[in-house]
Enzyme design. Sequence first.
Site, PDB file in Angstrom:
ATOM      1  CG  ASP A 101      49.142 -10.063   7.347  1.00  0.00           C
ATOM      2  OD1 ASP A 101      50.189  -9.582   8.395  1.00  0.00           O
ATOM      3  OD2 ASP A 101      48.658 -10.752   7.673  1.00  0.00           O
ATOM      4  CD  GLU A 123      52.405 -15.485   6.421  1.00  0.00           C
ATOM      5  OE1 GLU A 123      51.678 -14.720   6.881  1.00  0.00           O
ATOM      6  OE2 GLU A 123      53.462 -16.448   7.152  1.00  0.00           O
ATOM      7  CD  GLU A 137      46.829  -7.844  11.071  1.00  0.00           C
ATOM      8  OE1 GLU A 137      45.618  -7.550  11.454  1.00  0.00           O
ATOM      9  OE2 GLU A 137      47.667  -6.223  12.067  1.00  0.00           O
ATOM     10  CG  HIS A 218      50.356  -8.040  18.197  1.00  0.00           C
ATOM     11  ND1 HIS A 218      50.441  -7.951  17.152  1.00  0.00           N
ATOM     12  CD2 HIS A 218      51.526  -9.591  17.598  1.00  0.00           C
ATOM     13  CE1 HIS A 218      49.903  -8.605  16.416  1.00  0.00           C
ATOM     14  NE2 HIS A 218      51.119  -9.403  16.621  1.00  0.00           N
ATOM     15  NE  ARG A 220      47.611  -1.695  14.599  1.00  0.00           N
ATOM     16  CZ  ARG A 220      47.716  -0.040  14.457  1.00  0.00           C
ATOM     17  NH1 ARG A 220      46.749   0.581  14.922  1.00  0.00           N
ATOM     18  NH2 ARG A 220      49.034   0.176  14.015  1.00  0.00           N
ATOM     19  CG  HIS A 250      53.463  -6.074  20.498  1.00  0.00           C
ATOM     20  ND1 HIS A 250      53.511  -4.287  20.277  1.00  0.00           N
ATOM     21  CD2 HIS A 250      53.410  -6.867  19.434  1.00  0.00           C
ATOM     22  CE1 HIS A 250      53.561  -4.148  18.828  1.00  0.00           C
ATOM     23  NE2 HIS A 250      53.932  -5.895  18.262  1.00  0.00           N
TER      24      HIS A 250
HETATM   25  C1  UD1 Z   1      52.024  -5.231  13.468  1.00  0.00           C
HETATM   26  C2  UD1 Z   1      51.578  -5.246  12.188  1.00  0.00           C
HETATM   27  C3  UD1 Z   1      51.000  -6.900  12.389  1.00  0.00           C
HETATM   28  C4  UD1 Z   1      51.827  -7.536  13.018  1.00  0.00           C
HETATM   29  C5  UD1 Z   1      52.806  -6.907  14.034  1.00  0.00           C
HETATM   30  C6  UD1 Z   1      54.006  -7.886  14.885  1.00  0.00           C
HETATM   31  C7  UD1 Z   1      50.165  -3.301  11.296  1.00  0.00           C
HETATM   32  C8  UD1 Z   1      49.071  -2.521  10.644  1.00  0.00           C
HETATM   33  N1  UD1 Z   1      50.417  -4.354  11.785  1.00  0.00           N
HETATM   34  O1  UD1 Z   1      51.444  -4.317  14.361  1.00  0.00           O
HETATM   35  O2  UD1 Z   1      50.493  -7.370  11.618  1.00  0.00           O
HETATM   36  O3  UD1 Z   1      51.679  -7.921  12.960  1.00  0.00           O
HETATM   37  O4  UD1 Z   1      52.942  -5.523  13.977  1.00  0.00           O
HETATM   38  O5  UD1 Z   1      54.334  -7.352  15.759  1.00  0.00           O
HETATM   39  O6  UD1 Z   1      51.467  -3.679   9.945  1.00  0.00           O
HETATM   40  N2  UD1 Z   1      56.062   0.440  18.769  1.00  0.00           N
HETATM   41  C9  UD1 Z   1      57.588   0.170  19.374  1.00  0.00           C
HETATM   42  N3  UD1 Z   1      58.385  -0.189  19.001  1.00  0.00           N
HETATM   43  C10 UD1 Z   1      58.855  -1.071  18.094  1.00  0.00           C
HETATM   44  C11 UD1 Z   1      57.828  -1.796  17.745  1.00  0.00           C
HETATM   45  C12 UD1 Z   1      56.419  -1.200  17.798  1.00  0.00           C
HETATM   46  O7  UD1 Z   1      57.916   1.289  20.034  1.00  0.00           O
HETATM   47  O8  UD1 Z   1      59.641  -1.955  17.998  1.00  0.00           O
HETATM   48  C13 UD1 Z   1      54.536   1.031  19.620  1.00  0.00           C
HETATM   49  C14 UD1 Z   1      54.742   1.964  18.897  1.00  0.00           C
HETATM   50  O9  UD1 Z   1      54.508   2.565  19.670  1.00  0.00           O
HETATM   51  C15 UD1 Z   1      54.223   1.768  17.747  1.00  0.00           C
HETATM   52  C16 UD1 Z   1      53.315   1.020  18.105  1.00  0.00           C
HETATM   53  O10 UD1 Z   1      54.137  -0.180  18.928  1.00  0.00           O
HETATM   54  O11 UD1 Z   1      53.564   3.316  17.130  1.00  0.00           O
HETATM   55  C17 UD1 Z   1      52.254   0.314  16.749  1.00  0.00           C
HETATM   56  O12 UD1 Z   1      53.315  -0.366  15.886  1.00  0.00           O
HETATM   57  P1  UD1 Z   1      53.114  -0.781  14.868  1.00  0.00           P
HETATM   58  O13 UD1 Z   1      53.456  -1.480  13.672  1.00  0.00           O
HETATM   59  O14 UD1 Z   1      51.771   0.105  13.772  1.00  0.00           O
HETATM   60  O15 UD1 Z   1      51.548  -1.809  15.005  1.00  0.00           O
HETATM   61  P2  UD1 Z   1      51.303  -3.420  15.444  1.00  0.00           P
HETATM   62  O16 UD1 Z   1      50.683  -2.654  16.238  1.00  0.00           O
HETATM   63  O17 UD1 Z   1      52.913  -3.497  16.083  1.00  0.00           O
HETATM   64  N1  UDP Z   2      58.558 -13.156  18.412  1.00  0.00           N
HETATM   65  C1  UDP Z   2      59.899 -12.619  19.429  1.00  0.00           C
HETATM   66  N2  UDP Z   2      60.394 -12.230  20.036  1.00  0.00           N
HETATM   67  C2  UDP Z   2      59.061 -12.734  21.191  1.00  0.00           C
HETATM   68  C3  UDP Z   2      57.678 -13.049  20.997  1.00  0.00           C
HETATM   69  C4  UDP Z   2      57.330 -13.141  19.609  1.00  0.00           C
HETATM   70  O1  UDP Z   2      61.158 -13.899  18.774  1.00  0.00           O
HETATM   71  O2  UDP Z   2      58.951 -11.587  22.413  1.00  0.00           O
HETATM   72  C5  UDP Z   2      58.780 -14.081  17.328  1.00  0.00           C
HETATM   73  C6  UDP Z   2      57.933 -14.799  16.583  1.00  0.00           C
HETATM   74  O3  UDP Z   2      58.611 -15.976  17.232  1.00  0.00           O
HETATM   75  C7  UDP Z   2      57.114 -15.599  15.937  1.00  0.00           C
HETATM   76  C8  UDP Z   2      57.730 -13.799  15.459  1.00  0.00           C
HETATM   77  O4  UDP Z   2      58.305 -12.719  16.159  1.00  0.00           O
HETATM   78  O5  UDP Z   2      58.426 -15.615  15.107  1.00  0.00           O
HETATM   79  C9  UDP Z   2      56.066 -13.244  15.689  1.00  0.00           C
HETATM   80  O6  UDP Z   2      55.967 -11.828  15.672  1.00  0.00           O
HETATM   81  P1  UDP Z   2      54.364 -11.010  16.182  1.00  0.00           P
HETATM   82  O7  UDP Z   2      53.217 -11.828  17.173  1.00  0.00           O
HETATM   83  O8  UDP Z   2      54.626  -9.468  16.814  1.00  0.00           O
HETATM   84  O9  UDP Z   2      53.992 -10.816  14.675  1.00  0.00           O
HETATM   85  P2  UDP Z   2      52.646 -12.015  13.768  1.00  0.00           P
HETATM   86  O10 UDP Z   2      53.201 -12.811  13.799  1.00  0.00           O
HETATM   87  O11 UDP Z   2      51.066 -12.180  14.788  1.00  0.00           O
HETATM   88  O12 UDP Z   2      52.401 -11.232  13.071  1.00  0.00           O
END
Ligand code: UD1
Ligand code: UDP
Length: 383
Positions: A101, A123, A137, A218, A220, A250
Amino acid sequence: MDKSTPIKVLSIFGTRPEAIKMAPLVKALQAEPGIDAIVCATGQHRQMLAQVLDLFDIRADRNLDVMVPDQTLNGLSSRLFAEIDQLLADTRPDRVLVHGDTTTAMVAALAAFHRRIPVGHVEAGLRTHDLNQPWPEEMNRRTIDVVSDLMFAPTEQSRRNLEAENLQGRVLVTGNTVIDALQMTVARIDGDAALRRRLDGELPALDPARKLLLVTGHRRENFGEGFRQICRALAKLAQRDDLQIVYPVHLNPNVRGPVMQELSGLRHLHLIEPLDYFQFVRLMQQAHVILTDSGGVQEEAPALGKPVLVMRDVTERPEAVAAGTVKLVGTDMGRIVDTVATLQSEQALWKSFARKHNPYGDGHACQRIVDAILGREFHAFAA
Ligand code: UD1
Ligand code: UDP
């Protein structure tokens, strides 16, 4: 199509959880002579995606590198549309696979639909029926299912959600691929003492006299007041003399800002960088209770027999809540503190939460998905 020509299947993913859940499927696709498996990493996440690809030894055929710091949903979507459209034009796949999602998954599905390329949704069918939770999502997953011709529903409940929507595609109950990834990882960790020693050396030193509360967060919709409440709850829990808290934070700046500001320097509370999957699974194995708003962790923890408190008001993963091993606690400080305290003090209650069970999969989801793509006989997952 000529039966001897492999089907070109393009898997597109971009965040940590998608990569963890697609990794075993990519391996299964690559092992099939009837499939030409191509992988595109969009780079919606940068470091957290690279961590997973390195660990599972997956080499993406294309890296789109779309992430910018503190990205907006529209900015991210527009970069993804432009890049993925070009990718589809260059690679001309017979089928696109997306997962879950995220914005990556939603844009990739729509971009494929616009080019009349069939979409398989891994999924599929998770629903809260509330567009604001999780946001965005719930919209993403509904949109993807509308344009998918194959919907790989992890559970019976997700199949029922899809059937209630009268969608056009075919629904197959496969189990969740996260259980495939988890089982592979647990087998590696449990079977390798040197690996366990290395992982333990990389993780914060744990005090054997204190129970481990493992935290992730994490979402939003929790930014702002939600995270302030979560931080206050953690600060209070860190004062207990029977607990230690480990929180891999995160990389989203909207999470890191308040968490670092409110919680840095507290005793018995370790704020650490995001862990790789082996390290995180090792820590889940050692946890007494897990406090999270993550989707994937809600699925993994029951398989490990770990109680989960979910910092959300609703969940699209109701199976473990119904079984009594996952509880929704929202983001209210008092409720979080009280629920953790109750689980600490009432051993019988903790035990009732700490039951190993597997409503989300049996470790064979990827094989079922491959079978469905190749039109082989299909045997559905039953919990
Ligand atoms: C995203 C997904 C969410 C998922 C989550 C898992 C969307 C809208 N959100 O949320 O569904 O549960 O990932 O973790 O698709 N950033 C870094 N390095 C990284 C990753 C993130 O710097 O490796 C920072 C950046 O500033 C980036 C921000 O996090 O712009 C947000 O990342 P984004 O993927 O947009 O949203 P998440 O909150 O991570
Ligand atoms: N996870 C990881 N390292 C971390 C925290 C989580 O590998 O420090 C793994 C966790 O076991 C799960 C996945 O990341 O498989 C979940 O990711 P996240 O919580 O970012 O996203 P969501 O599942 O909410 O989409």
